[in-house]
Each structure stands twice: as structure tokens, then as C-alpha cells.
Design a protein around this motif. Structure first.
Motif, PDB file in Angstrom:
ATOM      1  N   GLN A  47       0.827  -1.201   0.000  1.00  0.00           N
ATOM      2  CA  GLN A  47       0.000   0.000   0.000  1.00  0.00           C
ATOM      3  C   GLN A  47       0.865   1.256   0.000  1.00  0.00           C
ATOM      4  N   ASN A  48       1.858   1.294   0.894  1.00  0.00           N
ATOM      5  CA  ASN A  48       2.754   2.457   0.940  1.00  0.00           C
ATOM      6  C   ASN A  48       3.536   2.615  -0.355  1.00  0.00           C
ATOM      7  N   LYS A  78       0.674  13.223   1.901  1.00  0.00           N
ATOM      8  CA  LYS A  78      -0.118  11.995   1.761  1.00  0.00           C
ATOM      9  C   LYS A  78      -1.483  12.124   2.439  1.00  0.00           C
ATOM     10  N   LYS A  95      -3.719  16.838   0.085  1.00  0.00           N
ATOM     11  CA  LYS A  95      -3.235  15.512  -0.319  1.00  0.00           C
ATOM     12  C   LYS A  95      -2.873  15.480  -1.809  1.00  0.00           C
ATOM     13  N   GLN A 132       2.484   6.257  -7.167  1.00  0.00           N
ATOM     14  CA  GLN A 132       1.480   7.115  -7.793  1.00  0.00           C
ATOM     15  C   GLN A 132       1.815   8.587  -7.590  1.00  0.00           C
ATOM     16  N   GLU A 177       2.796   1.489  -3.434  1.00  0.00           N
ATOM     17  CA  GLU A 177       1.945   1.894  -4.546  1.00  0.00           C
ATOM     18  C   GLU A 177       1.558   3.363  -4.432  1.00  0.00           C
ATOM     19  N   GLU A 178       1.251   3.814  -3.210  1.00  0.00           N
ATOM     20  CA  GLU A 178       0.924   5.228  -3.004  1.00  0.00           C
ATOM     21  C   GLU A 178       2.108   6.107  -3.390  1.00  0.00           C
ATOM     22  N   ASN A 179       3.292   5.711  -2.944  1.00  0.00           N
ATOM     23  CA  ASN A 179       4.489   6.487  -3.275  1.00  0.00           C
ATOM     24  C   ASN A 179       4.732   6.536  -4.782  1.00  0.00           C
TER      25      ASN A 179
END
Length: 893
Positions: free
Chosen positions: A192-193, A247, A265, A199, A195-197
Motif C-alpha cells: 500500500q505504501n 499523503k 493531499k 502514484q 503503490e501510493e508512493n
């Protein structure tokens, strides 16, 4: 501590074919008064089992009352304190702890009950919330654990056998976390972290020209930060060295105390600090609780290997070059040299960039930002467009008939025709033809492993021959002295007058004629007009010296896979692994030696290793490199699966290091460079090795390294999470479960280099206990013995290879690592051509007597293997969980 060791014993003639195996060790050994085993003298470094093999059927605390209920507040405090001290949880965000609490189960046991037994596999990690337990090693008490103590954490990482028994002294309550649950939660959190990073990075303009590898490295390297409402994140006027991405939450942007805007965000700030190191132009204050990820200039430099602005320009140039219909035909190294040679200019709007009457073809211009217009204001070229790429290949050119001007703030790259040709090695058209021919030569099996300089020399010896329809190019049973590579058209192949196949563009025939005095085995006839590159035997012999020819002959012999099991005779046993037996075998006719690994079908079914064997076969089939062990063929019958492998005459690297005593800088360069080329080769094929250590490296009869044992290798598609490998050689990102890629092999190479120079491994050298080793690896307290204090270059390259940032280990790529100052005086071409003086040449024993005895004996292979299978000691392992039978899994064997 006893650990399962499947190293094949015997003489210097042995070849390594280690099976996947487990370690019999857990945390409890660190609680014993144990004598440390010196790793410089004792060979006891067993790899952790690959989770692809499957999980053991094991039950911890079989008599416990197990409840899935919420924890009380007091219990949660105890559990929180315990996991907060444990290294496995240290790198996880604190907010994830509630996920673990929700998945833990409560175990209640009466006095004198067994939690688990020594030498049995386990899956659970326990934290005591009431009562006492005792730890027993070989039935002797070594410790007493009580409230707040934890044990069994290595079971969360891998299938390791418990090295101690645990028994309750009184009624006990414990909270337990099971391995699959732990690994699943860790993967979810990190994915999750990550993939967020990813993106976030992909939406930021300054990062949009980065390569996929660079973006992934940045995503991995971003640090998380939290700020409370009202807290100042950035102060106006301060020097900036951090870039932030929001974030969660929102912030004020203030100039001289005046609110300019609010950011939320997905927005970012501080990017100018990364490029220009200038003062902050505004203050940033958290409006509410804010979560950010950030990266500093120093860390960015480690990850990307240079200043961000330079990286962005280089990537922009590469994007433009690869979009050009002409220049993209150049090789990657040629494009990189062009990118390095291009001059970058920043221009104001209205500047004349290309004056009227400039002759076309003298320069190449690349627009990196902004656009170019003509005198009428029409756009000539936008970002990533190239002017002059088509014209530079022509000798006669007309002049430009009007000024070309920058329409706005422009960044442009320029390179002259002379500089361009110096970068690629000559006029563009000639170089493109050479590139095509070189690429074709690399398709020919016997040339695949030649160095680039040898290939270039061979290309210069190629001639082009044209053939008309139905013309005979070679005739069966005639003498042959040339190899042919089809440049255009199609040819038909006939054997004894019967057409067997057609071959076309870039296929080849006649390759054996340049190495062997053999007649043509088929007739080849042009089917329509055909053009071929032709390399004569005389030209080949002029370029390739005797040593390289000898190596090529060996490689081509290994490509002979028309072998049946009945044509082989067993010479002797090489070793037994957990799942298979390895024999030295000889071909009855040509006396060629091979290594034969046999795996009994009953064990395959019992341990469900079908997928593992398929993967190992698929990986080995991709390997065709002189320094990587080669799979010749696989066989199967109703009893077994067989791997017929190249037999390496020599000694394993572990023993070589100890025979050499002192390893000089030149020697360590040779070994590390050899292994680096091996890793480069397998990484290019999307394979991560995961078990690089001296026991898996052979030094062949010529003194060169040979990578063996691909039992833990994996074909990568993204990141992987399995915790495999020998503990002393495992990279930190493997231990913490954040997901990893090819850089874990570079870490292991750094451990080997340290071991060569310093005589021991850098982390946990005196430890056997994986728990202690893992803690030492994560602490990364890298120190050097006094006797190498002046060897600064070696210390620098070791520090880089053992960097906490995975991409920093290579500086961006293995090619970049090869350019490290430590390798300044090293000849990579001489290494590939086997011209270097080797540090150690193993003494090779004469096996002719044993070979002749085996041929005279002429015993059936099946009978000999059956006898060895019956001798094999019974496995300690419990049965595995029953799985659905896999039908036709061995169809390709």
C-alpha cells in the motif's frame, strides 16, 4: 548448533548441486551459553528453505485452549511493549500494530504442557501475558521466560526447525501470531505504501522523465513523516534540502506571514531545494494532522547517482533519442555516450537557436523543454523532438532558409556531427550496419558469450553474399569452412533429399564448420533471392585465439542434447540433498562427463515440489554463459525426474578462500568482477539469484568462477517477499519484509568482498543464531579490521555494495558499478576473453581410472540410484499439507 548441511563432500572434483534446505535454528540459541563457531574456518552456512516448496504441517501448543477474542487493555500494553522491542516489527508503522492485535489469538495452557518441541517446524510467534515457561535444549533447561517475554519469532519468517523445546511451568496465557497472517499484513502495509508512493511520484512533473527503475527506487527510498496541527514544516529563508509530498491532511503556504494558498493531499513542496539548494521562499505550516513522505538531496544523490537536474536532462535526452525513428536503432551504450556528450543550454524567449543559412546535418538539436518556432511563429519542434537526426547521415546538405527561434524559456541539447560520430564509432549508416551484424552474431550460440570487442572484430570479417532463387548455398556431405547468417530472404534445408525445414531472417547455419572439421549435414537452397552474412573459418581463426576456441568447443559440446539416459554410466556419487541425489556420469561413447541429479517421484509428491522443479528447469534453460552452470537436458521415467548438468571440474569457492589465506586487492577484484558479470547476465533475464555465497560458487579448472545451484532463484515480475538465503548473506530489505528485487544479490556480493578482504562476514560473524544475525544486519554497523585501514578504495566499494538503499548499491545499474573507481585498472574485456592471470587454479584429479571402471561395470543407472536412495537417512521433517494432485506437471521434462 547443528544445522542441516547438504554440501556435497568428496574431493576437489566435486560439483555443487545443493538442494533447497532449511535451517535448524531459532532465537533460543542466543539464550544459551554457546560457544561461537568461527565462520572463517567452519563450513556451516545453510540456506533458508524457499517458501515455494510448501509449508510443513505443524501444530504449536496442540493442547492449548485457543480463543479468537479481543485483548484486554492490560494485555494490549504487554503485547505492544513486546512487539515494539522486536526487530521484525521495528520498521513497520506504529499504526499497523492494531492490525496485528486484531489477528492474534489467545492461547491458554495448563502447567507442564508442551508449547513446541526441539527440531520440529513451527509457525507461531508467542508473547506471554501470564505465567512462566521453561526453555529446554537437548532436555536441559537453558532459560525461564515470563510475562512480557516473547519467543518463536523466526517462525514468522520461514520454515525453520525449533532449536529448543518450550514447556509451561504453571498455567500460562499467551497471545500468538501465525506466519501467514504476519506475512500477509506486512505485505499489505508495504504494498500500500509503495503503490501510493509510486502514484505520487508519477504525478510530479520533475520526476516524469525518470525511468521505471529510478521511480521504483525513489518510491522505496521515501521516508514517512507526521506533523501535528500548527506545527511548522518548512521555515521561510532556511536552506532547503528536503522535498515533501502530502499523503494526508493539509498545510498553509505562507510568505512573510501572509497566507498564499492551501495545499492538500497529493500536492508537494520543496522541489527547488532538490535541484538548486536555494533558500526556502515560503513557510509551510500544518493545518491539521499531516502525513508526508519526503526525500533529501543526499539520499536522492545516493539513489540516482547524480544531481537531479542532470538525471532529468539525461533521461529527457534518452526519451528523445528513443523516439527518433533513426537514432533508436543505435545500441543502448551508444545512446548513453551521445547523452553524456550533449551540451545543454538554457535560452530566453525570442533567442535565435539555429541561424539562417546554417548547413543542415552539421548538428543535432534536442528540445528538452519548451519549443522552437520559425520566423512566422509556427512551431517547428516541441519537447522531446529532434532536429537533424535524418540529415546527419547524409554527406551533401542544403542550408536552413530561415532563423529558428525559441518561443519561450527553452532548454535545448546540442551535439555536432563530429562529436556524434565519435560517440557511436563512425558514420551513422556504417554503424547501423555494424550494429545489425553484431546483433545477428550474438544470436549464434557459439558466439553468444564473446566479449563486445571480439564480436566487433568478427563483424569486420563478415562479407555479404547474394544468392538467386533455387541456388545451392551449401551441399550435404561437402566440406564446410563458413558460417552463414541470413540477412534477407528464406532458405530451405534438405536432408537426404527431403525438405526438413525453412529458416529466414537472422537465422544461421554451418556454425559447427568454424570449429570442427565436419562435412555438411544438410543441403541449403535459396527460396527466392537471399542475402547472407558469411564468416569464413580462416577469418574466425584470425580473430579468436586458441583459449577462447577451446571454451567455445566446450560450450557447443554442452549443446548436444541428443542424449538418452541409457547412454550414460554412473562414475561415482557426488552427494545427497534433501530431495535428490547427484552422481557424476559419463557418456559411454564420447567419454564426456556430466552431473546427473535425480529426484524420486515419491519425494516430489510427498513434499509437493513440482512447481519448484518446473521453475528451476525454466531458469536453467535460460542460462548459457561460460561462468554459469548449464543444464544440458532433463529426463523422466516412472520413478524419477532427472537433471543432466554440466560437470564443473574444480573446487568450491569456500575452500578456495581458505586455501589462499591472504587475498590481495587484485585477487578480490578478479573474483568480484567475475561474479558481477554473472549477476548482470542473470538479472538481464529477469532472474534474481537470492543465494549468492561462496558455497554456491565453483572455481573451475581454469581458475574462473562458475555460479551453481539455482534452487532459490526466481523469475521476477515486480518485487518479491519470500525470506530465503543464508542468514549472513541476506540483505536487510529481505528480513524486514518490505519487498525486494535484484539488489539483494549485490548486497550478497558485498558480503563476499568483505569476507575475501577481512577474513569473515561483516555482520554477525561469530553468531549461529539467525535472530542475532538478522539484528546485526539491520543495525548495519560496518567496521573494518585495522590491517586494511589504508585500503580506502576497497572500503568505499564495500560500503556502496552494502548500502541500505538497494539502488545505491550499483549507483543506478551494474554498468555504473563497473565504472567505480575501484575497477579503474581492471580489464573487463580480458575477463570475458579469459586472458587475466587467475588468483587460484584448482588441482584437477585424473578420473580416467574411475571412468574406465564404470564403463566396464556397465551397471544400470536405475539400480545404482535405487541403492543410494535406500541408504539415504530418513528425513526428520513431518508430512506436508495435502494438496491437489498436479496432472501432467512434468510434461516438458
Amino acid at each position: 548448533m547443528d544445522s542441516v548441511n547438504t554440501k556435497f563432500s568428496s574431493s576437489d572434483e566435486e560439483s555443487i548441486a545443493q538442494e533447497i534446505h532449511a535451517v535448524e535454528e531459532t532465537r533460543f540459541s542466543r539464550q544459551k551459553s554457546k560457544s561461537c563457531i568461527s565462520r572463517s574456518t567452519v563450513k556451516n552456512r545453510t540456506a533458508i528453505i524457499d517458501e515455494r516448496v510448501g509449508s510443513y504441517l505443524s501444530i504449536d501448543a496442540p493442547n492449548a485452549l485457543i480463543e479468537e477474542i479481543p485483548m484486554s487493555g492490560q494485555e494490549k500494553d504487554i503485547v505492544y511493549s513486546a512487539i515494539n522491542k522486536n526487530f521484525l516489527f521495528r520498521n513497520l508503522p506504529e499504526e499497523s500494530y492494531n492490525l496485528f492485535f486484531s489477528q492474534m489469538k489467545k492461547y491458554t495452557l495448563d502447567a507442564l504442557e508442551i508449547v513446541f518441541e526441539q527440531s520440529h517446524p513451527g509457525r507461531n510467534f508467542f508473547i506471554i501475558t501470564s505465567g512462566r515457561i521453561e526453555v529446554l535444549s537437548n532436555q536441559k533447561q537453558v532459560n525461564i521466560l515470563t510475562v512480557g517475554d516473547s519467543f518463536g519469532e523466526l517462525a514468522l519468517l520461514h520454515d525453520s526447525l525449533r532449536s529448543a523445546s518450550v514447556k509451561t511451568l504453571e498455567r500460562v496465557t499467551m497471545w500468538s501470531l501465525e506466519r501467514n497472517v504476519f506475512r500477509k499484513i506486512v505485505k499489505i502495509i508495504n504494498d500500500q505504501n509503495y503503490e501510493e508512493n509510486l502514484q505520487f511520484i508519477e504525478t510530479i512533473p520533475i520526476f516524469q522523465t525518470l525511468t521505471k527503475l529510478q521511480i521504483e527506487a525513489l518510491a522505496y527510498s521515501l521516508s514517512s513523516m507526521t506533523f501535528k496541527a500548527g506545527e511548522k514544516i518548512v521555515n521561510e529563508g532556511d536552506l532547503g534540502d528536503l522535498f515533501y509530498i502530502i499523503k494526508d491532511g493539509s498545510v498553509y503556504c505562507l510568505e512573510e506571514g501572509r497566507e498564499i494558498k492551501i495545499m492538500a493531499k497529493g500536492e508537494f513542496f520543496g522541489e527547488q531545494a532538490l535541484i538548486y539548494n536555494n533558500e526556502r521562499t515560503a513557510s509551510i505550516v500544518a493545518i491539521d494532522n499531516v502525513k508526508c513522505v519526503g526525500i533529501g538531496r543526499e539520499k536522492l544523490s545516493k539513489v540516482l547517482g547524480n544531481h537531479l537536474e542532470h538525471i532529468i536532462y539525461q533521461n529527457s535526452i534518452m526519451i528523445a533519442l528513443e523516439r527518433s525513428s533513426i537514432l533508436r536503432l543505435l545500441k543502448k551504450d551508444q545512446l548513453l555516450r551521445i547523452a553524456d556528450a550533449i551540451h545543454i543550454s538554457k535560452c530566453l524567449p525570442g533567442e535565435i537557436i539555429i541561424p539562417k543559412n546554417t548547413r543542415k546535418g552539421l548538428f543535432i538539436f534536442i528540445v528538452l523543454n519548451g519549443s522552437l518556432i520559425d520566423e512566422n511563429g509556427s512551431i517547428i519542434a516541441k519537447k522531446f523532438c529532434i532536429i537533424g537526426d535524418k540529415e546527419i547521415r547524409l554527406s551533401e546538405q542544403e542550408n536552413i532558409n530561415e532563423d529558428i527561434i525559441s518561443s519561450n524559456d527553452l532548454i535545448i541539447g546540442t551535439i555536432s556531427k563530429q562529436e556524434f560520430e565519435d560517440c557511436i564509432g563512425g558514420p551513422l549508416d556504417q554503424v547501423l550496419i555494424m550494429n545489425e551484424a553484431t546483433s545477428c552474431l550474438k544470436r549464434v550460440n557459439i558466439f553468444r558469450c564473446l566479449s563486445d570487442d571480439k564480436l566487433q572484430l568478427l563483424v569486420r570479417e563478415l562479407s555479404v553474399q547474394e544468392y538467386f532463387h533455387q541456388e545451392i548455398i551449401v551441399e550435404q556431405n561437402s566440406s564446410g569452412d563458413s558460417i552463414f547468417i541470413i540477412r534477407s530472404g528464406t532458405v530451405d534445408v534438405f536432408k537426404d533429399g527431403v525438405r526438413t525445414r525453412s529458416i529466414t531472417l537472422y537465422d544461421y547455419f554451418g556454425e559447427r564448420s568454424v570449429l570442427f572439421d565436419e562435412v555438411r549435414t544438410a543441403t541449403v537452397i535459396a527460396n527466392g533471392p537471399v542475402s547472407c552474412w558469411v564468416l569464413s573459418k580462416e577469418s574466425f581463426l584470425n580473430v579468436i585465439d586458441a583459449m577462447i576456441r577451446e571454451q567455445l568447443v566446450k560450450r557447443i559440446e554442452l549443446q548436444d542434447n541428443n542424449i538418452s539416459l541409457s547412454e550414460l554410466a554412473i562414475v561415482k556419487l557426488l552427494g545427497r540433498g534433501r530431495f535428490g541425489i547427484v552422481h557424476l556420469v559419463v557418456h559411454k561413447d564420447n567419454k564426456r562427463l556430466y552431473m546427473l541429479k535425480s529426484i524420486n517421484r515419491k519425494k516430489i509428491e510427498e513434499y509437493h515440489i513440482q512447481e519448484n522443479l518446473i521453475l528451476e528447469r525454466n531458469i536453467l534453460l535460460q542460462m548459457d554463459h561460460p561462468n554459469v552452470i548449464k543444464l544440458v537436458k532433463t529426463f523422466k521415467d516412472i520413478k524419477r525426474i532427472y537433471f543432466l548438468m554440466e560437470y564443473v571440474r574444480g573446487m568450491d569457492f569456500f575452500d578456495v578462500i581458505r586455501r589462499m589465506n591472504e587475498v590481495t586487492e587484485q585477487n578480490s577484484q578478479f573474483f568480484v568482477a567475475s561474479l558481477l558479470t554473472n549477476l548482470e547476465y542473470i538479472h538481464e533475464r529477469s532472474i534474481v539469484y537470492r543465494d549468492l555465497r561462496p558455497e554456491n560458487i565453483m572455481i573451475d579448472e581454469d581458475g574462473y568462477t562458475k555460479l551453481t545451484n539455482f534452487g532459490l532463484a526466481k523469475i521476477l515480475n515486480g518485487r518479491t517477499y519470500s525470506i530465503v538465503g543464508a542468514p549472513h548473506y541476506i540483505a536487510p530489505e529481505v528480513i524486514v519484509g518490505k519487498g525486494y528485487s535484484y539488489a539483494v544479490d549485490i548486497w550478497s556480493l558485498g558480503i563476499i568482498l568483505y569476507e575475501l578482504i577481512c577474513g569473515g562476514v561483516p555482520f554477525g560473524d561469530s553468531e549461529d543464531d539467525p535472530y542475532c544475525i538478522y539484528e546485526a544486519v539491520l543495525q548495519r554497523n560496518l567496521t573494518f579490521p585495522n590491517f586494511i585501514s589504508n585500503r580506502t578504495a576497497e572500503k568505499a566499494v564495500i560500503a556502496q555494495l552494502l548500502s541500505e538503499d538497494p539502488l545505491a548499491r550499483t549507483g543506478g545499474s551494474i554498468e555504473k558499478l563497473k565504472q567505480h573507481s575501484w575497477f579503474n585498472n581492471f580489464s573487463w574485456d580480458d575477463l570475458m576473453n579469459r586472458k587475466l592471470e587467475v588468483p587460484f587454479k584448482p588441482k584437477v584429479l585424473d578420473l580416467s581410472r574411475e571412468i574406465n571402471k564404470s564403463l566396464m561395470r556397465n551397471s544400470e543407472i536405475d539400480n545404482i540410484i535405487t541403492i543410494e536412495e535406500e541408504k539415504a537417512r530418513p528425513t526428520k521433517l513431518k508430512c506436508r499439507k495435502k494438496k491437489d494432485a498436479q496432472v501432467n506437471w512434468d510434461i516438458e521434462f
